[in-house]
Design a protein around this motif. Structure first.
Motif, short mmCIF file in Angstrom:
data_model
loop_
_atom_site.label_atom_id
_atom_site.label_comp_id
_atom_site.label_asym_id
_atom_site.label_seq_id
_atom_site.Cartn_x
_atom_site.Cartn_y
_atom_site.Cartn_z
N GLY A 201 0.83 -1.20 0.00
CA GLY A 201 0.00 0.00 0.00
C GLY A 201 0.86 1.25 0.00
N VAL A 202 0.34 2.30 -0.63
CA VAL A 202 1.12 3.53 -0.79
C VAL A 202 0.25 4.76 -0.59
CG1 VAL A 202 2.73 2.47 -2.42
CG2 VAL A 202 0.72 3.68 -3.30
N ILE A 203 0.88 5.87 -0.20
CA ILE A 203 0.34 7.21 -0.44
C ILE A 203 1.03 7.67 -1.71
CG2 ILE A 203 0.13 9.58 0.40
CD1 ILE A 203 0.38 8.52 3.24
N GLU A 219 2.72 -0.85 14.42
CA GLU A 219 3.01 -2.19 13.90
C GLU A 219 3.64 -2.07 12.51
OE1 GLU A 219 0.51 -6.26 12.69
OE2 GLU A 219 -0.49 -4.62 13.74
N GLY A 220 4.56 -2.98 12.19
CA GLY A 220 5.09 -3.08 10.85
C GLY A 220 6.22 -2.12 10.56
N LYS A 221 6.50 -1.95 9.27
CA LYS A 221 7.57 -1.08 8.82
C LYS A 221 7.22 -0.53 7.44
CE LYS A 221 10.25 -4.97 6.94
NZ LYS A 221 11.55 -5.67 6.96
N ALA A 222 7.90 0.56 7.08
CA ALA A 222 7.63 1.21 5.79
C ALA A 222 8.76 2.17 5.48
CB ALA A 222 6.29 1.95 5.83
N VAL A 223 8.71 2.69 4.27
CA VAL A 223 9.54 3.83 3.90
C VAL A 223 8.62 5.03 3.78
CG1 VAL A 223 11.15 4.76 2.21
CG2 VAL A 223 11.10 2.31 2.64
N TYR A 224 8.96 6.10 4.51
CA TYR A 224 8.11 7.28 4.58
C TYR A 224 8.83 8.48 3.97
CZ TYR A 224 3.64 8.81 6.44
OH TYR A 224 2.33 9.20 6.57
N ARG A 225 8.14 9.23 3.13
CA ARG A 225 8.70 10.44 2.55
C ARG A 225 8.34 11.62 3.45
NH1 ARG A 225 10.45 12.34 -2.58
NH2 ARG A 225 10.91 14.57 -2.32
N TRP A 230 13.46 10.34 2.07
CA TRP A 230 12.83 9.06 2.36
C TRP A 230 13.50 8.50 3.61
CZ3 TRP A 230 8.54 7.14 0.22
CH2 TRP A 230 8.15 7.62 -1.03
N VAL A 231 12.70 8.10 4.60
CA VAL A 231 13.24 7.55 5.84
C VAL A 231 12.59 6.19 6.10
CG1 VAL A 231 13.71 9.81 6.83
CG2 VAL A 231 11.52 8.72 7.29
N GLU A 232 13.36 5.27 6.65
CA GLU A 232 12.83 3.97 7.03
C GLU A 232 12.28 4.06 8.46
OE1 GLU A 232 15.29 0.52 4.90
OE2 GLU A 232 16.53 1.80 6.18
N VAL A 233 11.07 3.54 8.65
CA VAL A 233 10.46 3.57 9.98
C VAL A 233 9.88 2.18 10.28
CG1 VAL A 233 9.96 6.04 10.01
CG2 VAL A 233 8.30 4.47 8.99
N GLU A 234 9.78 1.89 11.58
CA GLU A 234 9.26 0.60 12.02
C GLU A 234 8.49 0.80 13.31
OE1 GLU A 234 12.36 -2.12 13.07
OE2 GLU A 234 13.47 -0.63 14.23
N ALA A 235 7.88 -0.30 13.79
CA ALA A 235 7.08 -0.25 15.01
C ALA A 235 7.89 0.35 16.16
CB ALA A 235 6.60 -1.65 15.37
N GLY A 236 7.29 1.32 16.84
CA GLY A 236 7.95 2.01 17.94
C GLY A 236 8.54 3.34 17.57
N ASP A 237 8.64 3.66 16.27
CA ASP A 237 9.17 4.95 15.83
C ASP A 237 8.07 6.01 15.85
OD1 ASP A 237 11.52 3.61 15.35
OD2 ASP A 237 11.36 3.67 13.16
N TYR A 238 8.51 7.26 15.95
CA TYR A 238 7.58 8.38 15.99
C TYR A 238 8.01 9.44 14.98
CZ TYR A 238 4.55 12.03 17.93
OH TYR A 238 3.59 13.00 18.11
N MET A 239 7.05 9.95 14.23
CA MET A 239 7.28 11.04 13.28
C MET A 239 6.45 12.25 13.67
SD MET A 239 7.20 8.83 9.72
CE MET A 239 6.01 7.62 10.36
N CYS A 249 4.18 7.64 1.42
CA CYS A 249 4.48 6.40 2.12
C CYS A 249 4.48 5.23 1.15
CB CYS A 249 3.44 6.17 3.22
SG CYS A 249 3.57 4.61 4.09
N TYR A 250 5.36 4.25 1.45
CA TYR A 250 5.32 2.95 0.78
C TYR A 250 5.50 1.87 1.83
CZ TYR A 250 6.70 -1.22 -1.77
OH TYR A 250 6.77 -2.50 -2.23
N ALA A 251 4.47 1.02 1.98
CA ALA A 251 4.51 -0.07 2.95
C ALA A 251 4.97 -1.34 2.25
CB ALA A 251 3.13 -0.26 3.59
N GLY A 252 6.18 -1.75 2.50
CA GLY A 252 6.75 -2.87 1.77
C GLY A 252 6.45 -4.24 2.34
#
Length: 275
Positions: A201-203, A219-225, A230-239, A249-252
């Motif tokens: 899924g993407v924005i 939950e999970g992980k993604a690459v967020y613009r 572009w930054v890599e984020v995962e469960a527990g991260d905050y933006m 966003c791109y959820a891989g």
């Protein structure tokens, strides 16, 4: 489907660990990775017993200015009979781990992982952890912006499983939002939702809008613009995004990517007054 909600537990890395992390604070956004939620970065609050917290957002001049966001950890038997000292503050609580009893105007509510509570300003509420393990929850606070002719919202307690899931049109469920408040309920001046992307899924465009955002990855992980990066984020991260910061966003995968999202809504823009 059983949802998983990441909660920090503190601790410290060993002395032989290199300083390699993803924390960044820019002019338009900040990323606080889960590795920053250590014992040394906790805070304490008046009138809270057996409780510590991580402050992951607070109003800062020239940056995000409307809200604060706490990650609360209330040990067994802990809690507060005077949790909020600002009568103008409204709040959302979202539980990620453990159990608690929330009293609103003398009425008790049992909270568990996935429980959600909205608390209007000047509300008489109390919270105490129940069970043998800590209760961990998000506490998002905002000074309520009242409007003459609009009543204040009512307090309510619900659970994610009972909330409305709205799929983004044309995405076949790959991008959906769990809404706890109807978008056309103009009594509310903030929304706290859960956004879910299925793998792939993407924005697909750079969102640029007036709302400030706080995004905590449940939950999970993604690459967020974020702005130009572009930054890599995962469960527990905050933006943490200031108004108009471009985002996509791109959820891989391999599993769903889900985050708790704050945004300010439904109010005129405050205008400066000439002296």
């Amino acid at each position: 489907m059983t949802n998983r909600y990441y909660s920090p537990t503190g601790g410290h890395p060993p002395q032989d660990q290199l300083l390699t992390d993803r924390a960044v604070f820019t002019e338009s956004y900040a990323v606080l990775p889960k590795g920053t939620m250590r014992d040394i970065t906790t805070s304490f609050l008046p009138f809270w017993d057996a409780t510590r917290l991580w402050v992951i957002a607070r109003p800062l001049s020239g940056f995000a200015e409307t809200f604060s966001h706490y990650l609360m950890e209330v040990s067994a038997g802990g809690g507060s009979d005077r949790p909020e000292t600002d009568p103008a503050a409204e709040a959302v609580l979202f539980v990620t781990e453990g159990t608690a009893s929330l009293s609103i105007g003398g009425e008790a509510h049992a909270l568990e992982a996935g429980s959600y509570a909205y608390l209007p300003p000047n509300t008489d509420w109390r919270l105490h952890a129940t069970g043998d393990a800590p209760c961990r929850f998000h506490w998002i606070r905002k000074a309520y912006a009242g409007v003459d002719g609009l009543p204040r919202p009512d307090a309510f307690v619900t659970h994610e499983r009972d909330a409305t899931v709205v799929e983004m049109p044309g995405t076949d469920g790959a991008w959906a939002t769990t809404r706890f408040v109807a978008p056309d309920d103009l009594r509310h001046d903030m929304h706290v939702n859960i956004v879910t992307f299925q793998p792939g899924g993407v924005i697909p465009f750079l969102e640029t809008h007036v709302m400030e955002h706080g995004l905590y990855v449940l939950e999970g992980k993604a690459v967020y613009r974020l702005n130009r990066d572009w930054v890599e984020v995962e469960a527990g991260d905050y933006m943490w995004l200031r108004a108009f910061c471009p985002q996509a966003c791109y959820a891989g995968g391999p599993g769903p990517f889900r985050y708790l999202l704050y945004k300010d809504v439904n109010r005129h823009m405050a205008l400066p007054r000439s002296l």
